[in-house]
Design a protein around this motif. Structure first.
Motif, short mmCIF file in Angstrom:
data_model
loop_
_atom_site.label_atom_id
_atom_site.label_comp_id
_atom_site.label_asym_id
_atom_site.label_seq_id
_atom_site.Cartn_x
_atom_site.Cartn_y
_atom_site.Cartn_z
N LEU A 135 0.82 -1.21 0.00
CA LEU A 135 0.00 0.00 0.00
C LEU A 135 0.86 1.26 0.00
CD1 LEU A 135 -2.48 -1.12 2.80
CD2 LEU A 135 -2.88 -1.20 0.35
N TRP A 136 0.25 2.35 -0.45
CA TRP A 136 0.86 3.67 -0.40
C TRP A 136 -0.03 4.57 0.46
CZ3 TRP A 136 5.37 5.68 -2.26
CH2 TRP A 136 6.10 4.88 -3.13
N PHE A 137 0.62 5.40 1.28
CA PHE A 137 -0.11 6.34 2.13
C PHE A 137 0.48 7.73 2.01
CE2 PHE A 137 -0.81 2.29 4.28
CZ PHE A 137 -2.19 2.32 4.43
N SER A 138 -0.40 8.71 1.89
CA SER A 138 0.01 10.11 2.00
C SER A 138 -0.02 10.43 3.49
CB SER A 138 -0.97 11.00 1.25
OG SER A 138 -0.64 12.36 1.48
N THR A 139 1.12 10.77 4.06
CA THR A 139 1.27 10.94 5.50
C THR A 139 1.62 12.39 5.82
OG1 THR A 139 2.09 8.69 5.61
CG2 THR A 139 2.47 10.06 7.53
N HIS A 140 0.96 12.92 6.85
CA HIS A 140 1.21 14.30 7.28
C HIS A 140 1.23 14.32 8.81
CE1 HIS A 140 -0.18 18.71 7.59
NE2 HIS A 140 1.12 18.66 7.43
N ALA A 141 2.36 14.72 9.39
CA ALA A 141 2.49 14.78 10.85
C ALA A 141 2.79 16.21 11.28
CB ALA A 141 3.61 13.86 11.32
N VAL A 142 2.15 16.64 12.37
CA VAL A 142 2.38 17.97 12.94
C VAL A 142 2.53 17.82 14.46
CG1 VAL A 142 1.13 19.25 11.15
CG2 VAL A 142 -0.09 18.44 13.16
N ARG A 143 3.29 18.75 15.03
CA ARG A 143 3.45 18.72 16.49
C ARG A 143 2.10 19.02 17.13
NH1 ARG A 143 8.17 21.99 19.14
NH2 ARG A 143 7.09 23.67 18.11
N PHE A 144 1.82 18.30 18.21
CA PHE A 144 0.56 18.47 18.94
C PHE A 144 0.85 18.27 20.41
CE2 PHE A 144 -3.47 16.82 20.62
CZ PHE A 144 -4.33 17.82 20.20
N GLU A 145 0.72 19.34 21.19
CA GLU A 145 1.02 19.35 22.61
C GLU A 145 2.42 18.78 22.83
OE1 GLU A 145 -2.28 17.43 24.56
OE2 GLU A 145 -3.58 19.16 24.24
N ASP A 146 2.57 17.71 23.62
CA ASP A 146 3.90 17.16 23.89
C ASP A 146 4.22 15.97 22.99
OD1 ASP A 146 2.11 15.37 24.99
OD2 ASP A 146 3.34 14.92 26.74
N GLY A 147 3.57 15.89 21.86
CA GLY A 147 3.80 14.80 20.92
C GLY A 147 3.49 15.25 19.51
N PHE A 148 2.77 14.43 18.78
CA PHE A 148 2.42 14.80 17.40
C PHE A 148 1.09 14.14 17.02
CE2 PHE A 148 4.54 10.78 16.88
CZ PHE A 148 3.95 10.18 15.80
N MET A 149 0.52 14.68 15.95
CA MET A 149 -0.68 14.12 15.36
C MET A 149 -0.33 13.76 13.92
SD MET A 149 -4.50 15.69 14.85
CE MET A 149 -4.00 16.96 13.70
N VAL A 150 -0.74 12.60 13.49
CA VAL A 150 -0.46 12.18 12.12
C VAL A 150 -1.78 11.81 11.44
CG1 VAL A 150 -0.03 9.75 12.76
CG2 VAL A 150 0.95 10.66 10.66
N THR A 151 -1.90 12.27 10.20
CA THR A 151 -3.03 11.86 9.37
C THR A 151 -2.45 11.12 8.16
OG1 THR A 151 -3.05 13.94 8.15
CG2 THR A 151 -4.50 13.79 10.06
N PHE A 152 -3.17 10.12 7.72
CA PHE A 152 -2.70 9.37 6.56
C PHE A 152 -3.90 8.88 5.77
CE2 PHE A 152 -2.70 6.88 10.40
CZ PHE A 152 -3.40 5.73 10.09
N ALA A 153 -3.72 8.89 4.45
CA ALA A 153 -4.77 8.46 3.54
C ALA A 153 -4.20 7.45 2.56
CB ALA A 153 -5.34 9.66 2.78
N ASP A 154 -4.98 6.45 2.25
CA ASP A 154 -4.57 5.41 1.31
C ASP A 154 -4.60 6.00 -0.11
OD1 ASP A 154 -4.23 3.21 -0.33
OD2 ASP A 154 -5.60 1.93 0.81
#
Length: 177
Positions: A135-154
């Protein structure tokens, strides 16, 4: 009699003060209950919004050792699409590298760590081959509080179309030569 009256007066004053404090605490408790109810409602609404997203979304908290070095991330939340893509809904509260080592190469972990340290977002199309998946995923991560948030779409279908088009271009170029 005077001493008894004085004692009774002090006792009744203390009782009135206690009653006033009790009423004030009951009012504060009522306000806190309303705040909890409001926050629960907002949290539920946000979860519904996330669950209707076609993209997977996960939130992570940074875990550091005693020296302050980032060693792992802890799952804090995941939407319905993320759990469907990963095939797991038991990840909240668990460690990323311990639970999904096959999903995350060292370079991807380093990219997420860089997002946490610098605040610079990470965006990349990632190829995932494991457990019979390709599979291939478009991945986008941003800093969020003391960690990060990641979104990904197939984006597997889009990548396959790109590969077919590239092959067709190569065949056409070969024909022209």
């Amino acid at each position: 009699i005077a001493a008894t009256a004085l004692l009774f007066w002090r006792l009744s004053r203390a009782l009135r003060s206690t009653e006033g404090t009790k009423l004030m605490l009951q009012e504060k408790l009522k306000e806190l209950d309303q705040e909890v109810e409001h926050r629960t409602s907002v949290q539920g609404m946000l979860q519904k919004v996330l669950d209707t997203s076609p993209s997977g979304t996960m939130v992570f908290r940074s875990l550091h050792n005693e020296a302050g070095t980032l060693i792992d991330f802890e799952f804090r939340a995941a939407n319905r699409q993320a759990t469907a893509i990963l095939g797991r809904n038991d990840l909240v509260g668990k460690r990323l590298l311990a639970e999904l080592p096959e999903h995350f190469t060292a370079s991807l972990f380093d990219a997420f760590a860089h997002v946490v340290r610098t605040g610079i977002p990470f965006r990349e199309d990632l190829h995932y081959e494991a457990n019979g998946s390709d599979l291939w995923f478009s991945t986008h991560a941003v800093r969020f509080e003391d960690g990060f948030m990641v979104t990904f779409a197939d984006i597997t279908d889009r990548k396959r179309v790109e590969e077919v088009n590239a092959e067709a271009d190569r065949i056409a170029l070969t024909g022209q030569i």
